[in-house]
Every structure is written in structure tokens, then in C-alpha cells.
Design a protein around this motif. Sequence first.
Motif, PDB file in Angstrom:
ATOM      1  N   GLY A 185      95.123  59.921 -54.386  1.00  0.00           N
ATOM      2  CA  GLY A 185      96.442  60.494 -54.633  1.00  0.00           C
ATOM      3  C   GLY A 185      96.855  61.527 -53.618  1.00  0.00           C
ATOM      4  O   GLY A 185      96.117  61.855 -52.682  1.00  0.00           O
ATOM      5  N   TYR A 217      97.971  64.804 -57.101  1.00  0.00           N
ATOM      6  CA  TYR A 217      97.007  63.812 -57.594  1.00  0.00           C
ATOM      7  C   TYR A 217      96.625  64.077 -59.057  1.00  0.00           C
ATOM      8  O   TYR A 217      96.324  63.161 -59.821  1.00  0.00           O
ATOM      9  N   ASP A 277      98.335  62.074 -62.077  1.00  0.00           N
ATOM     10  CA  ASP A 277      97.871  60.712 -62.350  1.00  0.00           C
ATOM     11  C   ASP A 277      96.385  60.653 -62.690  1.00  0.00           C
ATOM     12  O   ASP A 277      95.943  59.735 -63.373  1.00  0.00           O
ATOM     13  N   ARG A 278      95.629  61.618 -62.200  1.00  0.00           N
ATOM     14  CA  ARG A 278      94.171  61.605 -62.418  1.00  0.00           C
ATOM     15  C   ARG A 278      93.761  62.682 -63.407  1.00  0.00           C
ATOM     16  O   ARG A 278      92.680  63.270 -63.305  1.00  0.00           O
TER      17      ARG A 278
END
Length: 257
Positions: A229, A233, A236-237
Motif C-alpha cells: 500500500g 496503507y 486497507d491493512r
Amino acid sequence: MHANSVDSEAWIRRYHPIPDSGIRLLCLPHAGGSASFFLPVARALAPVADVLAVQYPGRQDRRAEPCATSVTELADRLLPVLLDGWTDRPLVLFGHSMGASVAFELAGLLERETGTAPASLIASGRRAPSRPAPEQVHTLGDEALLAEVRSLSGTDTRILDDDETLRLVLPVLLADYRAAETYRPDRFNRVSCPVVALVGDNDPKVPLDDARAWQEHTSGTFEMHVFPGGHFYLIDRAADVVARIRDAITRASASSG
């Protein structure tokens, strides 16, 4: 009740209080960010830590207050708030982007003023203090700033497309970008607590070598985790990031116990 409850209530959001938790996690937002960004983190970690999220001045319910002018000002103003009842348990600091710089300064202040370092410092999406970014987006005008914010995908672009909301958000973004981009570590070069660096493998703001350089700023242990990402990031993570934070909390709890 905290003796200085007005300041504590202004700065600290405690979405899922865990009064009997043995450790606290203090979350510090990115430029333009607010405490509510960490709501999912608070929810996910409620069983293992008392999660505190910082609300910087100038946004949301603090929009009538002037924004801070520097990273060091934010750390200086946060210190007495934390000392007013929030340092009775081991404290893990987690900052994303600009928030990582605030966390580093705050870690240095806590160690200098109290003799006790935080249990851990988790620096997400930020170059090491000794590797300042060459960009000076805050000097390029409103359109360049907005283009930068849109490109990083951390802000709902619909907010930026609404003129009334934009008038409220733009001064905050400008002040925060100025603070983040002009930050230099002129008070502390190193902390003694463990440091964990988290970064996206495609972050246009943070080359991996500059994230890895956080190891130069601790006399304790260092580890780095790279996620798929960009700069945000961690949206999404989220589950993977929470797992890494949980690991740091577990180790901090073990070492303090």
C-alpha cells in the motif's frame, strides 16, 4: 477526575475506556487528521489496552482554537495533559505520518521530564527524524496542497469538493503540513524505548530506507514491518496493523510486569 480536566477533555478521546487495563496506547493523528481516525483501532484493541486518541486543536470540536504551529508545540502542550493522570500505567505511543514525529518528541519529553520512557514507540508512515522530506508543499499554494492531499488517498475527496467544508479544512491542512514539513529533531536525537516502524511498500512520501533509519533514533530494540500500500496503507491493512500494535503492547506489558 483529572485535576486539569478541561485540558484533558480537549486533547484526549477515550472511545472504549478500559479502566483496569495494565497499559495505555496513545494514538497521534496525521496532518489534517483527527482523533476519530483511530476509532477502529480503539475498538479492535479495547480488550488489551486503554486506547487514547489525541485531538489536535483547530479541527472538529476544537475548530475555534488556533492550530499548532509546530510539531514541538504539539508535544510541549501534550506533555502536561499526559502528566495529569495518564502516565500511571505503561504508555505505548502510536503516531501516523506527522503523528509519528509528535510521538518521537513526546517520548523524549517524557523520558527527560519523568525519568521514565514510554514502553514503546510505533512510528507509522513517516521518515526517520534525521531524514526530513525535501518537499515544502505548504509553500506552494492551496491548489498544490489539495492535489497532494488527494493523491495520498487519506481524506474522503467528497469533503474537499464541498466549498463550505473546504474553507474549514484548508487552514488545518496548511498548518499541519507546515508543522510536519518544517520539523527537525533539534531537541532529541534518540529515545531509549523500543521503536517499531510501519510503512507501505508504495508510499510516495516514505522510502523504505528512510523508514528503516528510525533504528538510528533508539538505544532500544528496533523492528520494521512493510505492508502493501501507499501512505495510508493502514486503512486497507487495518487488521495487520492492529496485530503489529497488539504485539508491541504484549511485549510492553511483559517487560513492565
